[in-house]
Design a protein around this motif. Structure first.
Motif, short mmCIF file in Angstrom:
data_model
loop_
_atom_site.label_atom_id
_atom_site.label_comp_id
_atom_site.label_asym_id
_atom_site.label_seq_id
_atom_site.Cartn_x
_atom_site.Cartn_y
_atom_site.Cartn_z
N HIS A 1 8.98 35.00 -13.88
CA HIS A 1 8.80 34.04 -12.79
C HIS A 1 9.65 34.42 -11.57
N LEU A 2 10.85 34.89 -11.81
CA LEU A 2 11.72 35.32 -10.72
C LEU A 2 11.21 36.60 -10.06
N SER A 3 10.32 37.33 -10.76
CA SER A 3 9.78 38.59 -10.23
C SER A 3 8.43 38.42 -9.56
N VAL B 1 16.25 42.42 -11.03
CA VAL B 1 16.00 40.97 -10.90
C VAL B 1 17.34 40.30 -11.15
N GLU B 2 17.86 39.61 -10.16
CA GLU B 2 19.19 39.04 -10.25
C GLU B 2 19.13 37.51 -10.35
N PHE B 3 20.03 36.94 -11.15
CA PHE B 3 20.04 35.48 -11.27
C PHE B 3 21.39 35.01 -11.81
N GLU B 4 21.73 33.77 -11.46
CA GLU B 4 22.90 33.11 -12.02
C GLU B 4 22.54 32.59 -13.40
N TRP C 1 23.66 37.79 -13.95
CA TRP C 1 22.88 38.83 -14.60
C TRP C 1 22.00 39.56 -13.59
N LYS C 2 21.73 40.82 -13.90
CA LYS C 2 20.65 41.54 -13.24
C LYS C 2 19.95 42.37 -14.32
N VAL C 3 18.62 42.30 -14.35
CA VAL C 3 17.84 42.95 -15.39
C VAL C 3 16.67 43.69 -14.75
N GLN C 4 16.11 44.62 -15.51
CA GLN C 4 14.90 45.31 -15.07
C GLN C 4 13.81 45.08 -16.11
#
Length: 325
Positions: free
Chosen positions: A123-125, A137-140, A209-212
């Motif tokens: 959803h964030l992407s 993709v970065e998020f708190e 966090w940041k993920v791919q």
């Protein structure tokens, strides 16, 4: 007078060679390698092309109130309805799925709460164009936990970390054939490629966090292969209810299906089918209560028949495939 000893080497080797008989100079090792490489390139036209650039994937857009479920994943037991039992550690395990889908999975068992996290990261992407060199993709962490409806505490921070680790450490392979004569589509890998985080407080309390995401899996979010589900409804449901909600969302008019088949498809570990039958009745009542189902019934052949109550958009109608028993 001294007698001459006959030469063991022919005299022609001592005479200057004629112009037409000049011996070519020997090639060096580097010249030989270069010549062979040039010869191979000439035989294979594909080698003359420049390396293919990474495939770029456009992740679809959807509203704030929806999340995208990939049909291949929710029409199977990949994300089980397990809750209390210890997670199984699987190695190249065939996952039960509808007949046109084959899935093998390696890693720690995935459950509906894991799928919630993955859906939220997707959803964030949304709307982004990504490839294997994509941006993070970065998020708190606490913001994501709030969107998931989890309790805001240290335990949730630890669970989020464990879930991200599971989604990265797993490996799945999906093969899908629309018909017996169609060319199968094959894709796979981990659901998340890698991650990084910043922590504070306790060792496991990562707050940023940041993920791919794996763009090969995300590339399957195409019309006809995914459905947008109501996120607000999903957050109110139990694991079995979530599985049924996602599964029945992929078709507006689901076919009747045996209780035993649903038991396998949702990954239930209830040993006796009579207990699962009781659980599925309660789950279907709940889905009717929240407005997802209009009605349901269990017929004499032990098949579950449901009637959807939600209206679909044009895009959703185009993206839904028939669910076969």
């Amino acid at each position: 007078m001294t007698k001459k000893t006959p030469s063991l080497i022919s005299s022609e080797f001592f005479e200057p060679a004629k112009a037409s008989e000049q011996v070519a100079p020997k090639e060096t090792a580097l010249e030989i390698v270069a010549r062979l490489e040039k010869s191979l390139v000439g035989r294979n036209p594909a080698n003359q092309q420049s390396p293919r650039p990474p495939t770029r994937v456009q992740i679809p857009l959807w509203s704030e109130d929806h999340r995208p479920v990939l049909h291949d994943l929710v029409r199977s037991a990949l994300f089980t309805c397990g809750q209390r039992d210890a997670r199984m550690d699987l190695k190249a395990k065939p996952i039960y799925a509808l007949e046109h889908i084959k899935i093998t999975y390696t890693g720690e068992e995935l459950r509906q709460r894991d799928y919630d996290v993955y859906l939220q990261i997707l959803h964030l992407s949304r709307g982004a164009t990504v490839d294997n060199r994509q941006e993070w993709v970065e998020f708190e962490a606490r913001s994501l936990i709030k969107m998931l409806g989890w309790t805001q505490n240290s335990r949730s921070l630890v669970e989020l970390r464990e879930t991200i680790r599971r989604l990265t450490a797993c490996a799945l392979e999906v093969t899908r054939s629309r018909t017996k004569s169609s060319v199968p589509v094959v894709y796979g890998g981990p659901l998340l490629l890698k991650y990084a985080g910043a922590q504070e407080g306790g060792f496991d309390e990562v707050t940023f966090w940041k993920v791919q995401i794996n763009s090969e899996v995300a590339a399957q979010l195409k019309p006809g292969d995914y459905t947008r589900i109501d996120w607000q409804i999903r957050t109110k449901l139990s694991p079995l209810e979530k599985w049924l909600h996602a599964f029945y969302s992929t078709n507006q008019h689901p076919y009747p299906m045996k209780v035993e088949t649903i038991h396998k498809l949702c990954g239930s570990r209830m040993a006796e089918i009579k207990f699962f039958r009781r659980a599925i009745k309660a789950a279907l009542d709940r889905l009717t209560e929240v407005g997802f189902l209009s009605s349901w019934q269990l017929d004499d052949t032990d098949k579950v028949k449901v009637v959807r109550s939600q209206m679909l958009t044009i895009q959703d109608r185009e993206s839904n495939n028939d669910v076969r028993t």
